[in-house]
Design an enzyme around this catalytic site. Sequence first.
Site, short mmCIF file in Angstrom:
data_model
loop_
_atom_site.label_atom_id
_atom_site.label_comp_id
_atom_site.label_asym_id
_atom_site.label_seq_id
_atom_site.Cartn_x
_atom_site.Cartn_y
_atom_site.Cartn_z
N GLU A 1 51.47 37.76 34.05
CA GLU A 1 51.62 36.99 35.28
C GLU A 1 53.08 36.85 35.73
OE1 GLU A 1 49.44 33.36 34.59
OE2 GLU A 1 47.55 34.41 34.36
N GLU B 1 40.23 40.57 33.54
CA GLU B 1 39.71 39.23 33.23
C GLU B 1 38.66 38.81 34.26
OE1 GLU B 1 42.88 36.37 32.78
OE2 GLU B 1 44.23 37.83 31.83
#
Length: 941
Positions: free
Chosen positions: A718, A819
């Site tokens: 991220e 994910e």
Amino acid sequence: MRRVLTCCFTDRVLKAHRKHDPSQESRESMDNPSTSNAGNSFHSERSNDKVKNSRPNPTTNIIVNHDFTGGLHSWYANCCDGVVVPAESGYPEGISAESGSFYAVIRNRKECWQGLEQDITSRVSPGSTYTVSARVGVSGPIQDFATVQATLKLEYLTMCRTSVSKGRWEQLEGTFSLSTMPERAVFYLEGPSSGINLLIGSVNVCCPCSSLYDGKSNGCVSAGDENIILNPRFEDGLNNWSGRGCKILLHDSLGDGKITPLSGKFFVAATERTQSWNGIQQEITGRVQRKLAYEVTAVVRIFGNSVTSADVRATLWVQTPDSREQYIGISSSQATDKDWVQLQGKFLLNGSPSRVIVYFEGPPAGTDILLNSLVVKHAEKIPPSPPPVIECADFGVNIIANSNLSDGTNGWFPLGSCSLSVRAGSPHILPPMARDSLGAHGPLSGRYIYVTNRTQTWMGPAQMITDKLKLYMTYQVSAWVRIGSGASGAQNVNVALGVDSQWVNGGQVEVNGDRWHEIGGSFRIEKQPAKVMVYIQGPAPGIDMMVGGLQIFAVDRQARFRHLKKQTDKIRKRDVILKFSGSDSSSLLGTFVKVRQIQNSFPFGSCMSRSNIDNEDFVEFFTKYFNWAVFGNELKWYWTEAQQGNLNYRDSDELLNLCKSNNIETRGHCIFWEVEGTVQQWVRSLSKNDLATAVQNRLSSLLTRYKGKFKHYDVNNEMLHGSFYQDQLGKDIRANMFKTANQLDPTAILFVNDYHVEDGCDTRSSPEKYIEQIIDLQEQGAPVGGIGIQGHIDSPVGPIVCSALDQLGVLGLPIWFTELDVSSINEHVRADDLEVMLREAFAHPAVDGVMLWGFWELFMSRDNSHLVNAEGEINEAGKRYLALKQEWLSHAHGHIVEQGQFGFRGFQGTYEVQVVIHSKKVLKTFVVDSGELPLVVSIDL
């Protein structure tokens, strides 16, 4: 040595000490008497009377599904076959049972120890006496009678029996007690010789315990819906309760009488708290069952220390037999000092714990936690929601009134004190993402709303659309937007919806310069609102805004699916020619060929955690339906080194071993996590030099230990949403992480990984921003080998997702959804959302794999996103996933043509071909890999 406990028998008792050999175990159970039970006591008796029906005693039956009305749920047929039949079936011949009842038939028994079993570890406890009552019978090749015995395996130890004649039911009865708590207790029925069917009408293992509400415990465990909390309303004072690192006090009022119980006469305060984890607790060991979902309801509030509002959490502390500790978050609620609030949640234990404690924590030190009542009981099974009925679904019809502004600003109003006017000059063409959904469409009017006098970011044009929306319908949002001069930098523009008091994101885009930008997004409403307003907002105060061609329309997903199926056939299938040899080619002409695909090689995987693999049902589903795995937390730095210098790779080692033994490939998630809130405290407190050393040590430790074992690594998670390491160590650290990781494990593909890349709702992680970041890393020498799109998405729309994939695909790197999860209260809608994402991924040439972020209820990062319910039932979303897996297997049949060939087109993966020649069946396997040219496979017969 092993201990054996026999609780019911007729003329022989099991031997007390022996080695673990199942076949020897059954022989000894027939032939050897015993006078010792290693500290556990038993008593048994046999009834030869014909049994009309086996009724449970007026006590607590710890056997789940004792009468087989739920099929074989919670039961396991040990190395044999089991089936549940109704009494009316007359099967097997010669046996009768009471109308309306069910019984289990255990067939294909090759050994006398094979039978039906149920794990009761979490439902028994030492010091209690349990009565056993089972209705049993036999059928098959039997001359006189057969011995049936009830056995209790304690840490794989054994238990009990009676003689049964063919064609009649017998009652097996007895009692047992445990002096110590075993690591594992499995109740099972066994005994008849091989070939004889074992019949089981019902099973009761009961503990004659008093009410669980009376504040007294004799260790009984309920499989029913009773509250397992002892003294739940404090009517017996503080009995069964204790403080967790603090004091607890009983009150009937507090604060000069201003605080009184919401119900009952008393409440308890956890006081003198010095840590946020201090609170009130109760041990519930022996009163919870593994693999059962429990719902928790508590009434709480806070008091003192000038804190008016704080988060109160219900947490489960679990200790496993190997002394491993787990903390399971059950639920949380924002509590206040003004009113009692209800806290609700659910939990499930995968394994058999040695200790379990439920406790309340959360508020800052010095603030008291008040608890009025607590209920923990087996969660009620909620019937699945029916598919939503949407009448008159006008797909592609714009619900915005006066969208082309031919009637000025009629239908629109300014939100706030801004001013609206109509001007000309916006694009006439439909924005690309909308065009992909709508197909052929007339030109736009070229008129736009010009917004001036904006003094707040939320000011802009608005319109009420309450009556135009349909529940559970997925809507796509599309518009052209632009900002006026005077902006000091790029500005965010957002199409927002005010749904009653809730803000719903309809799409965002970062706008700069003097050009028009496409904005795209989606939304869905699942509860009937009182009012819905759409409005456009975002730029800084004083910045003019222009909006043209706003469209909100219902999406026709089935039409998109038809397109994707064609696309999938093009990119995921390959022409295959089977060329047969080893026999006279002329004799093969016309021979029948049957081709069946065994496995699709495309990577479909899921997230798992260490506690999940204690649940054999979870493991069975995982290993059957996924070929890749990623660990939820167990490889993250805050897990492997929570305290500096104390490394914990035990959990990840065990997960990796499970994957290896089942030929499941693994992704390494993640080496670092750039978001500061996810970095453990000891790392955040390091100096610059010490942090640099710690980063190097982390890389060396992890990648040296697991060299060659993880196919992928998410290097620094991220990076579009966090910058901790870059802020502390400089811009070069990100590229250096990739370089060092590649040096330590050159075989692993190194990924970037981020969220909201594919859905148009976050300007920080737009495809353009992601591409810019990847190119920047590559220019610094970082060996970026793959692009991870997390895929935590709501109300997905195919063309929006596809647009992001198209843009990222120009980089030429493999793209993975790493994910993926979708969420909806309605499992049919959830299934639709999941199908959108799986079809878009599988139909796109740049996507090389899909990982789900879990699939089992209560073990997901988002509510209402599971495919399998907590206790193992596959829901509609799970069924849709399995149906797609089945759709993406190719099968073909036909006849061998001239030159000994048979051709077909199929998905990549492993196949089995069957040919019958000269009355002999020949089976061969082959693999279809990727490629544009036809694959010629030689089959030697």
